[in-house]
Design an enzyme around this catalytic site. Structure first.
Site, short mmCIF file in Angstrom:
data_model
loop_
_atom_site.label_atom_id
_atom_site.label_comp_id
_atom_site.label_asym_id
_atom_site.label_seq_id
_atom_site.Cartn_x
_atom_site.Cartn_y
_atom_site.Cartn_z
N LYS A 13 82.00 -0.09 -63.77
CA LYS A 13 82.23 0.90 -62.71
C LYS A 13 83.11 0.35 -61.59
CE LYS A 13 77.93 1.89 -61.58
NZ LYS A 13 77.16 0.99 -62.45
N ARG A 88 71.53 6.74 -57.38
CA ARG A 88 70.90 6.02 -58.50
C ARG A 88 69.49 6.52 -58.75
NH1 ARG A 88 74.11 0.89 -57.81
NH2 ARG A 88 73.37 -0.75 -59.14
N ARG A 127 78.70 -12.76 -66.55
CA ARG A 127 79.72 -12.34 -65.59
C ARG A 127 79.89 -13.31 -64.42
NH1 ARG A 127 79.59 -6.27 -63.15
NH2 ARG A 127 77.64 -6.93 -62.20
N ARG A 160 77.01 -13.75 -59.30
CA ARG A 160 76.17 -13.02 -58.37
C ARG A 160 74.71 -13.39 -58.62
NH1 ARG A 160 77.81 -6.74 -58.51
NH2 ARG A 160 75.55 -6.62 -58.52
N ARG A 171 67.58 -5.21 -64.17
CA ARG A 171 68.45 -4.15 -63.66
C ARG A 171 68.66 -3.06 -64.70
NH1 ARG A 171 73.59 -7.04 -62.29
NH2 ARG A 171 74.29 -5.19 -61.18
P1 AMP Z 1 75.71 -2.92 -57.68
O1 AMP Z 1 76.77 -3.79 -57.07
O2 AMP Z 1 76.07 -1.45 -57.64
O3 AMP Z 1 75.28 -3.37 -59.02
O4 AMP Z 1 74.43 -3.04 -56.72
C1 AMP Z 1 73.80 -4.28 -56.48
C2 AMP Z 1 72.38 -4.06 -55.99
O5 AMP Z 1 72.39 -3.31 -54.75
C3 AMP Z 1 71.49 -3.23 -56.92
O6 AMP Z 1 70.91 -4.01 -57.95
C4 AMP Z 1 70.43 -2.72 -55.94
O7 AMP Z 1 69.52 -3.74 -55.58
C5 AMP Z 1 71.28 -2.41 -54.70
N1 AMP Z 1 71.81 -1.02 -54.76
C6 AMP Z 1 73.09 -0.64 -54.88
N2 AMP Z 1 73.19 0.69 -54.89
C7 AMP Z 1 71.94 1.19 -54.80
C8 AMP Z 1 71.38 2.49 -54.80
N3 AMP Z 1 72.14 3.59 -54.91
N4 AMP Z 1 70.03 2.60 -54.69
C9 AMP Z 1 69.25 1.53 -54.56
N5 AMP Z 1 69.70 0.26 -54.59
C10 AMP Z 1 71.04 0.07 -54.71
#
Ligand code: AMP
Length: 213
Positions: A13, A88, A127, A160, A171
């Site tokens: 994404k 989400r 990654r 990360r 996740r």
């Molecule tokens: P991402 O970079 O989108 O994979 O997000 C990293 C982390 O941020 C996720 O594993 C969640 O802990 C938190 N996070 C990001 N977006 C959301 C969301 N829409 N709702 C809840 N937690 C989020």
């Protein structure tokens, strides 16, 4: 045009969103990035979010909705944006719908990148990302020429804290439990476009842009 990019962690994404937002001159709103910024700035919201992010769990809706909705009030989102990583949960999707409705706006399209489970786990747990230019690498499918160094800018590569195999599995579990129901939520609204995310990054990119044109 308000567009949501939906898909599991590891679907690509972030990479695709950067490309789409450039092609269509749309602001790119990435909730994970907003959380990482909040955490590194040491803000109250960042501190509250940190333990959830580090465990690969979702940050509670209340905090997340506050963070993203205030980002959407910025001028660059006035006529549209690309949402990446938000919503989400069904609660977040409903909050977005009602927040938009109050301003006579709406979600126009939801692009869903579908990827098989095995492929996701493989992608997530290997990654690494460049600290300077954010280019992603994968230790199996796209390793850097020199271990730990970015091919493009020579920057240091890091993993990360939520990209270890155990957190990656967590996740994915969270995704299937909390986020996958959004597929039917947006399908029922007639907004969902499904794309095959097992294809190469470039091929998926072409499909995504075609779906928006
Ligand atoms: P991402 O970079 O989108 O994979 O997000 C990293 C982390 O941020 C996720 O594993 C969640 O802990 C938190 N996070 C990001 N977006 C959301 C969301 N829409 N709702 C809840 N937690 C989020």
């Amino acid at each position: 045009m308000y567009v949501i990019l939906l898909g599991p962690p590891g679907a690509g994404k972030g990479t695709q969103a950067a490309n789409i937002s450039k092609t269509f001159a749309l602001a790119h709103v990435a909730s994970g990035e907003l959380f990482r910024e909040a955490m590194s700035s040491g803000s109250e919201l960042g501190l509250q979010a940190k333990s959830f992010v580090d465990r690969g769990e979702l940050v509670p809706d209340e905090l997340t909705i506050k963070l993203v909705m205030s980002r959407l009030e910025k001028p660059d989102c006035e006529f549209g944006c690309l949402l990446d990583g938000f919503p989400r949960t069904t609660g977040q999707a409903e909050a977005l719908d009602s927040g938009f409705a109050a301003e006579n706006k709406k979600v126009d399209k939801v692009l869903f990148i579908k990827v098989s489970d095995e492929e996701l786990l493989r992608r997530l747990s290997g990654r690494w990302i460049c600290k300077s230019c954010q280019t992603p690498y994968h230790m199996v499918s796209s390793p850097p020429k020199e271990a730990g160094r970015c091919d493009k800018c020579g920057g240091e590569l890091y993993q990360r804290s939520d990209d270890t195999p155990e957190t990656a599995r967590n996740r994915l579990g969270v995704y299937f439990r909390e986020t996958a129901p959004l597929i039917s939520y947006y399908h029922n609204q007639g907004k969902l476009v499904e794309l095959n995310g097992d294809k190469s990054i470039d091929e998926v990119g072409v499909d995504l842009i075609g779906a928006l044109r």
